[in-house]
Design an enzyme around this catalytic site. Structure first.
Site, short mmCIF file in Angstrom:
data_model
loop_
_atom_site.label_atom_id
_atom_site.label_comp_id
_atom_site.label_asym_id
_atom_site.label_seq_id
_atom_site.Cartn_x
_atom_site.Cartn_y
_atom_site.Cartn_z
N TYR A 245 1.01 -1.23 -0.08
CA TYR A 245 0.17 -0.11 0.12
C TYR A 245 0.84 1.40 -0.21
CZ TYR A 245 -3.64 -3.48 1.77
OH TYR A 245 -4.51 -4.28 1.62
N HIS B 196 0.09 -12.08 1.00
CA HIS B 196 -0.87 -11.25 0.29
C HIS B 196 -1.15 -12.04 -0.95
CE1 HIS B 196 -1.49 -6.61 -0.14
NE2 HIS B 196 -2.71 -7.17 -0.39
N PRO C 12 -15.34 -4.89 4.11
CA PRO C 12 -16.81 -5.29 4.55
C PRO C 12 -17.94 -4.22 3.98
CG PRO C 12 -15.36 -4.21 6.11
CD PRO C 12 -14.67 -4.50 4.86
N LEU C 13 -17.41 -3.02 3.84
CA LEU C 13 -18.53 -1.95 3.66
C LEU C 13 -18.62 -1.75 1.78
CD1 LEU C 13 -17.04 0.81 5.91
CD2 LEU C 13 -19.27 -0.62 6.10
N GLY C 14 -18.18 -2.99 1.10
CA GLY C 14 -18.21 -3.07 -0.40
C GLY C 14 -17.67 -1.98 -0.97
N GLY D 121 -17.06 1.09 0.18
CA GLY D 121 -17.93 2.29 0.68
C GLY D 121 -19.45 2.16 0.19
N1 LIG Z 1 -5.81 -8.79 1.33
C1 LIG Z 1 -6.32 -8.05 0.48
O1 LIG Z 1 -5.92 -8.48 -0.68
C2 LIG Z 1 -7.22 -6.99 0.59
C3 LIG Z 1 -7.71 -6.34 -0.51
C4 LIG Z 1 -8.65 -5.20 -0.14
C5 LIG Z 1 -8.62 -4.88 1.21
N2 LIG Z 1 -8.04 -5.28 2.12
C6 LIG Z 1 -7.93 -4.89 3.50
O2 LIG Z 1 -9.43 -4.59 3.92
C7 LIG Z 1 -9.64 -3.40 4.30
C8 LIG Z 1 -10.96 -2.81 4.07
O3 LIG Z 1 -11.48 -2.97 2.48
P1 LIG Z 1 -11.67 -1.48 1.72
O4 LIG Z 1 -10.77 -0.55 2.72
O5 LIG Z 1 -10.89 -1.73 0.41
O6 LIG Z 1 -13.13 -1.48 1.65
P2 LIG Z 1 -14.25 -1.08 2.47
O7 LIG Z 1 -13.81 -1.05 4.12
O8 LIG Z 1 -15.38 -1.81 2.07
O9 LIG Z 1 -14.67 0.39 2.26
C9 LIG Z 1 -13.78 1.28 2.29
C10 LIG Z 1 -14.58 2.65 1.60
O10 LIG Z 1 -15.45 3.03 2.37
C11 LIG Z 1 -15.55 4.23 2.73
N3 LIG Z 1 -16.28 4.51 4.25
C12 LIG Z 1 -15.41 3.99 5.35
N4 LIG Z 1 -16.31 3.79 6.21
C13 LIG Z 1 -17.16 4.76 5.97
C14 LIG Z 1 -18.33 5.33 6.67
N5 LIG Z 1 -18.81 4.95 7.91
N6 LIG Z 1 -19.19 6.21 5.91
C15 LIG Z 1 -19.15 6.19 4.78
N7 LIG Z 1 -17.89 5.83 4.07
C16 LIG Z 1 -16.94 5.05 4.68
C17 LIG Z 1 -13.92 4.72 2.66
O11 LIG Z 1 -13.83 6.19 2.62
P3 LIG Z 1 -12.51 6.92 2.76
O12 LIG Z 1 -11.66 6.33 1.93
O13 LIG Z 1 -12.84 8.28 2.10
O14 LIG Z 1 -12.42 6.86 4.00
C18 LIG Z 1 -13.45 3.87 1.60
O15 LIG Z 1 -13.86 4.79 0.20
C19 LIG Z 1 -8.38 -2.56 3.47
O16 LIG Z 1 -8.28 -1.25 3.84
C20 LIG Z 1 -7.32 -3.73 3.76
O17 LIG Z 1 -6.80 -3.34 4.90
C21 LIG Z 1 -7.23 -6.58 1.84
#
Ligand SMILES: NC(=O)c1ccc[n+]([C@@H]2O[C@H](COP(=O)([O-])OP(=O)(O)OC[C@H]3O[C@@H](n4cnc5c(N)ncnc54)[C@H](OP(=O)(O)O)[C@@H]3O)[C@@H](O)[C@H]2O)c1
Length: 345
Positions: A58, A124, A234-236, A238
């Protein structure tokens, strides 16, 4: 905050973690700010979200540097999970699972994170050119050396990932490397193989109301083996928070600019999913995003969602989802929502 136990090493973490990726990678670059990201991490820790999920990829590297600044001040409050095995190449993201590389990557992560031990070190992606037992064996040596406390495997889709040696020359057949919708059988076979080498403490894969595939086999496998499950996205990305508008644009570097579920058409078509979460949330004064996190928490005591954000107020809002316990009726109502439309796979 409620605590949950991860894996064979029985490590305790807050039931909800913090995904640090959006602070440095994958999402709207123009909104990134070091100060507010640091504040978001502090707020998450203050609320008991001890698991901070990062990766060397990242940034690359800047996300670990950011997390390291916090760890330097409050190491005891945090459980740091990072990842190795993916590199950002000139044109592609490439996999490297060679043992020597993995060991060097760990030393570099320790330096950036300003710590002498990583709580959870995750592979990863498996490198298709290196038997996974060899990579995992090198990671097990890092545990023996005291640099790492426990090991995890990520099983998120392998889009555009190539072995490092062939990254710039190889032409792949159409469709190769895409994740299948019934997708985790290959991962389960890998998990069985690496369990013979060293115990798996966690599996990290996508799990959300609109991407529930891991419920089929991966989650039950983890539960039956006492392995923790980190629910990524988990938030799809966002969408499930209900704060995105169909037709809104995304910056070029934002993964959603190329994600089939984030076209104007699919964002409109999937509104019933958000409406359903909103309906359930209205009964508790909770946001759709909090319902989405409560749904993930309800999938098993071994599940730890890691919602990603770079904003303090959202980190606080996400942490509060731990107070929301969905009833059987709520869960049935969510299960009856129409399946999401649009797919990578
Ligand atoms: N192992 C892997 O290959 C892999 C792949 C993907 C993700 N991950 C891990 O999983 C974590 C979560 O996945 P993700 O971040 O991609 O997706 P996510 O948690 O489903 O969604 C993140 C998005 O949601 C927004 N958001 C978060 N909280 C919110 C709220 N309360 N209200 C409105 N919008 C909100 C964030 O906005 P802002 O950015 O503007 O805050 C961001 O755009 C990552 O950070 C990473 O650590 C791992």
């Amino acid at each position: 905050m409620e605590r949950r136990t991860i894996g064979a090493a029985a490590l305790e973490v807050g039931a909800i973690g913090l995904g640090c990726m959006p602070m440095s990678w994958g999402y709207t670059e123009s909104q990134r700010s070091l100060d507010s990201s640091l504040q978001a991490v502090h707020t998450a820790l203050d609320r008991g979200c001890s698991l901070l999920d990062t990766a060397d990829m990242y940034g690359p590297f800047t996300n670990e540097l950011l997390v390291g600044r916090v760890l330097k001040e409050r190491r005891a409050d945090a459980f740091v999970s990072t990842k190795c095995g993916l590199l950002v190449g000139e044109q592609h993201i490439v996999a490297n699972g060679r043992p020597g590389y993995v060991k060097r990557a760990c030393d570099a992560s320790l330096r950036r994170l300003q710590t002498d031990r990583i709580d959870l070190y995750q592979l990863h992606r498996a490198d298709p050119e290196v038997p996974i037992e060899e990579t995992w064996g090198a990671m097990a040596e890092l545990v023996a050396a005291g640099k790492v406390r426990s090991l995890g495997l990520c099983a998120v889709g392998a889009r555009a990932v190539r072995p490092a040696r062939t990254a710039r020359t190889e032409r792949r057949p159409a469709g190769a490397g895409r994740r299948r919708s019934r997708m985790h059988d290959g991962t389960l076979a890998q998990l069985e193989r690496i369990q013979q080498v060293f115990p798996v403490s966690s599996v990290q894969a996508e799990l959300s109301v609109w991407s529930p595939e891991a419920l089929e086999a991966l989650l039950p496998w983890c539960e039956s083996r006492g392995v923790g499950f980190l629910a990524a996205m988990p938030l799809g990305n966002g969408y499930l928070t209900g704060t995105l508008t169909p037709g809104q644009g995304f910056e070029r570097e934002d993964i959603r600019a190329r994600h089939p579920r984030f076209t104007a058409e699919m964002m409109a078509a999937n509104q019933p999913v958000v409406a359903g979460l909103r309906r359930v949330g209205a009964r508790y004064g909770a946001t759709p995003g909090q319902v989405a996190l409560a749904w993930a928490l309800a999938q098993g005591r071994h599940v730890v969602p890691v919602p990603g954000t770079k904003k303090e107020r959202w980190a606080a809002q996400n942490a509060k989802a731990v107070d929301l316990t969905l009833t059987r009726e709520d869960l049935a109502e969510i299960a009856a929502l129409p399946p999401a439309r649009g797919s990578w796979y």
